[in-house]
Design an enzyme around this catalytic site. Structure first.
Site, PDB file in Angstrom:
ATOM      1  N   THR A  12     -75.959   6.705 -38.700  1.00 46.42           N
ATOM      2  CA  THR A  12     -76.314   6.809 -37.277  1.00 46.42           C
ATOM      3  C   THR A  12     -75.063   6.913 -36.397  1.00 46.42           C
ATOM      4  O   THR A  12     -75.100   7.576 -35.354  1.00 46.42           O
ATOM      5  CB  THR A  12     -77.185   5.627 -36.795  1.00 46.42           C
ATOM      6  OG1 THR A  12     -76.433   4.414 -36.868  1.00 46.42           O
ATOM      7  CG2 THR A  12     -78.463   5.512 -37.602  1.00 46.42           C
ATOM      8  N   ARG A  64     -59.260   3.725 -57.841  1.00 44.25           N
ATOM      9  CA  ARG A  64     -59.175   3.905 -56.381  1.00 44.25           C
ATOM     10  C   ARG A  64     -58.120   4.930 -55.999  1.00 44.25           C
ATOM     11  O   ARG A  64     -58.277   5.673 -55.042  1.00 44.25           O
ATOM     12  CB  ARG A  64     -58.853   2.571 -55.705  1.00 44.25           C
ATOM     13  CG  ARG A  64     -60.028   1.628 -55.677  1.00 44.25           C
ATOM     14  CD  ARG A  64     -59.743   0.425 -54.783  1.00 44.25           C
ATOM     15  NE  ARG A  64     -60.738  -0.602 -55.007  1.00 44.25           N
ATOM     16  CZ  ARG A  64     -61.945  -0.634 -54.445  1.00 44.25           C
ATOM     17  NH1 ARG A  64     -62.305   0.295 -53.598  1.00 44.25           N
ATOM     18  NH2 ARG A  64     -62.798  -1.601 -54.720  1.00 44.25           N
ATOM     19  N   ILE A  91     -63.217   0.134 -49.940  1.00 46.44           N
ATOM     20  CA  ILE A  91     -61.877  -0.352 -49.569  1.00 46.44           C
ATOM     21  C   ILE A  91     -60.879   0.743 -49.916  1.00 46.44           C
ATOM     22  O   ILE A  91     -60.926   1.322 -51.007  1.00 46.44           O
ATOM     23  CB  ILE A  91     -61.564  -1.660 -50.325  1.00 46.44           C
ATOM     24  CG1 ILE A  91     -62.482  -2.765 -49.791  1.00 46.44           C
ATOM     25  CG2 ILE A  91     -60.098  -2.041 -50.168  1.00 46.44           C
ATOM     26  CD1 ILE A  91     -62.459  -4.025 -50.599  1.00 46.44           C
ATOM     27  N   ASN A 106     -61.864   2.530 -37.341  1.00 49.13           N
ATOM     28  CA  ASN A 106     -63.046   1.968 -38.000  1.00 49.13           C
ATOM     29  C   ASN A 106     -63.921   1.340 -36.923  1.00 49.13           C
ATOM     30  O   ASN A 106     -63.416   0.860 -35.911  1.00 49.13           O
ATOM     31  CB  ASN A 106     -62.613   0.881 -38.991  1.00 49.13           C
ATOM     32  CG  ASN A 106     -63.793   0.239 -39.701  1.00 49.13           C
ATOM     33  OD1 ASN A 106     -64.688   0.930 -40.188  1.00 49.13           O
ATOM     34  ND2 ASN A 106     -63.816  -1.087 -39.758  1.00 49.13           N
ATOM     35  N   HIS A 108     -66.763  -1.727 -36.501  1.00 52.20           N
ATOM     36  CA  HIS A 108     -67.297  -2.901 -37.180  1.00 52.20           C
ATOM     37  C   HIS A 108     -68.309  -3.578 -36.244  1.00 52.20           C
ATOM     38  O   HIS A 108     -68.041  -3.719 -35.049  1.00 52.20           O
ATOM     39  CB  HIS A 108     -66.163  -3.872 -37.536  1.00 52.20           C
ATOM     40  CG  HIS A 108     -66.646  -5.048 -38.313  1.00 52.20           C
ATOM     41  ND1 HIS A 108     -66.988  -4.959 -39.647  1.00 52.20           N
ATOM     42  CD2 HIS A 108     -66.879  -6.326 -37.937  1.00 52.20           C
ATOM     43  CE1 HIS A 108     -67.401  -6.148 -40.055  1.00 52.20           C
ATOM     44  NE2 HIS A 108     -67.346  -6.991 -39.040  1.00 52.20           N
ATOM     45  N   ASP A 144     -61.195  -4.817 -41.888  1.00 51.81           N
ATOM     46  CA  ASP A 144     -61.652  -5.161 -40.536  1.00 51.81           C
ATOM     47  C   ASP A 144     -60.550  -5.805 -39.687  1.00 51.81           C
ATOM     48  O   ASP A 144     -60.819  -6.676 -38.844  1.00 51.81           O
ATOM     49  CB  ASP A 144     -62.903  -6.064 -40.588  1.00 51.81           C
ATOM     50  CG  ASP A 144     -64.041  -5.393 -41.334  1.00 51.81           C
ATOM     51  OD1 ASP A 144     -64.180  -4.165 -41.208  1.00 51.81           O
ATOM     52  OD2 ASP A 144     -64.777  -6.077 -42.057  1.00 51.81           O
ATOM     53  N   ALA A 172     -75.207  -0.175 -29.049  1.00 53.07           N
ATOM     54  CA  ALA A 172     -73.884  -0.364 -28.439  1.00 53.07           C
ATOM     55  C   ALA A 172     -72.804   0.374 -29.232  1.00 53.07           C
ATOM     56  O   ALA A 172     -71.890   0.971 -28.651  1.00 53.07           O
ATOM     57  CB  ALA A 172     -73.574  -1.857 -28.353  1.00 53.07           C
ATOM     58  N   GLU A 173     -72.904   0.350 -30.566  1.00 55.40           N
ATOM     59  CA  GLU A 173     -71.916   1.067 -31.394  1.00 55.40           C
ATOM     60  C   GLU A 173     -71.907   2.546 -31.047  1.00 55.40           C
ATOM     61  O   GLU A 173     -70.851   3.182 -30.971  1.00 55.40           O
ATOM     62  CB  GLU A 173     -72.265   0.910 -32.886  1.00 55.40           C
ATOM     63  CG  GLU A 173     -72.028  -0.466 -33.443  1.00 55.40           C
ATOM     64  CD  GLU A 173     -72.242  -0.522 -34.955  1.00 55.40           C
ATOM     65  OE1 GLU A 173     -71.684   0.307 -35.681  1.00 55.40           O
ATOM     66  OE2 GLU A 173     -72.993  -1.409 -35.407  1.00 55.40           O
TER      67      GLU A 173
HETATM   68  C1  GAR Z   1     -72.512   0.103 -38.742  1.00 59.76           C
HETATM   69  O1  GAR Z   1     -73.125  -1.026 -38.189  1.00 59.76           O
HETATM   70  C2  GAR Z   1     -71.011  -0.091 -38.839  1.00 59.76           C
HETATM   71  O2  GAR Z   1     -70.481  -0.824 -37.764  1.00 59.76           O
HETATM   72  C3  GAR Z   1     -70.902  -0.866 -40.137  1.00 59.76           C
HETATM   73  O3  GAR Z   1     -71.809  -0.223 -40.984  1.00 59.76           O
HETATM   74  C4  GAR Z   1     -72.900   0.273 -40.201  1.00 59.76           C
HETATM   75  C5  GAR Z   1     -73.115   1.732 -40.547  1.00 59.76           C
HETATM   76  O4  GAR Z   1     -74.264   2.229 -39.932  1.00 59.76           O
HETATM   77  N1  GAR Z   1     -69.579  -0.859 -40.654  1.00 59.76           N
HETATM   78  C6  GAR Z   1     -69.028  -1.915 -41.250  1.00 59.76           C
HETATM   79  O5  GAR Z   1     -69.618  -2.952 -41.466  1.00 59.76           O
HETATM   80  C7  GAR Z   1     -67.568  -1.739 -41.679  1.00 59.76           C
HETATM   81  N2  GAR Z   1     -66.982  -2.996 -41.967  1.00 59.76           N
HETATM   82  P1  GAR Z   1     -74.513   3.783 -39.821  1.00 59.76           P
HETATM   83  O6  GAR Z   1     -74.364   4.343 -41.245  1.00 59.76           O
HETATM   84  O7  GAR Z   1     -75.916   3.911 -39.337  1.00 59.76           O
HETATM   85  O8  GAR Z   1     -73.515   4.365 -38.889  1.00 59.76           O
END
Ligand code: GAR
Length: 215
Positions: A12, A64, A91, A106, A108, A144, A172-173
């Site tokens: 998303t 990795r 990672i 990134n 978070h 993070d 909000a993201e």
């Molecule tokens: C989001 O909430 C993002 O902030 C988190 O994964 C989700 C991905 O959602 N990321 C982390 O936790 C990184 N440490 P999305 O695939 O719907 O964008």
């Protein structure tokens, strides 16, 4: 600015970046989106929008280092200038991180440095905090961690479940990530020491960083 978006699942945030880049005035475009997971739902989101998307399945690599080398080569070939992790759940090696130093962001789903790591919303609810949020930061070796570009505060309601809180934070993201990338692409957000200094931010850019309209 050419973006390389890394994702692993739902996608998303990738979708929100795709939407933002549709605006002619937006100072960035997605050169490539890359998923390490062939089953990620985000792949269909990119395809539907006509965004170049590639799967680099980490399971097909020995370790990795070889996976990150393939990721790095693909990003460079696509002319990527800024890597944007959007729910990328791998990672990265310190070689990769140092190559993209101050050129990798990134997002978070918490107000860092609180609640790093996984299962953030479960831990937020258990802790009883009244305020959570999301953070966009430059990537460093520690998970993070890194200079913070933007944060958005989101209330925790008394009757929240993981699902309702996840949904509220995601709204909000989807606002903060395009905004933070705009600040970086415009050259307004710069790393000085291990902090980000933001120059020439307008009031409309500043407001939603702290008090989002949750529509
Ligand atoms: C989001 O909430 C993002 O902030 C988190 O994964 C989700 C991905 O959602 N990321 C982390 O936790 C990184 N440490 P999305 O695939 O719907 O964008």
């Amino acid at each position: 600015m050419k973006l390389g978006v890394l994702f692993s699942g739902r996608g998303t945030n990738l979708g929100a970046l795709i939407e933002a880049c549709k605006d002619e005035d937006y100072p960035a475009e997605i050169a490539i989106a890359i998923s390490n997971n062939p089953d990620a739902e985000g792949i269909a989101i990119a395809e539907a929008a006509g965004v170049r998307v590639q799967v680099i399945n980490h399971k097909e690599f020995e370790d990795r280092d070889t996976f990150d080398a393939a990721l790095d080569a693909t990003l460079r070939d696509a002319g990527v200038e800024l890597v944007c992790n959007a729910g990328f759940m791998r990672i990265l090696t310190s070689g990769f991180v140092s190559h993209w130093h101050n050129r990798q962001l990134n997002i978070h789903p918490s107000l860092l440095p609180a609640f790093k790591g996984l299962h953030v919303h479960d831990r937020v609810l258990e802790s009883g905090v009244r305020l959570t949020g999301a953070t966009v930061h430059f990537v460093r070796d520690e998970m993070d961690e890194g200079p913070i570009v933007a944060q958005v505060a989101v209330p925790v309601e008394p009757d929240d479940t993981v699902e309702t809180l996840t949904a509220r934070v995601l709204v909000a993201e989807h606002k903060i990530y395009p905004m933070a990338i705009r600040l970086v692409a415009d050259g307004k957000a710069r790393v000085q020491g291990e902090r980000v200094v933001i120059q020439g931010m307008t009031e409309s850019e500043a407001g939603p960083l702290y008090v989002p309209a949750l529509d």
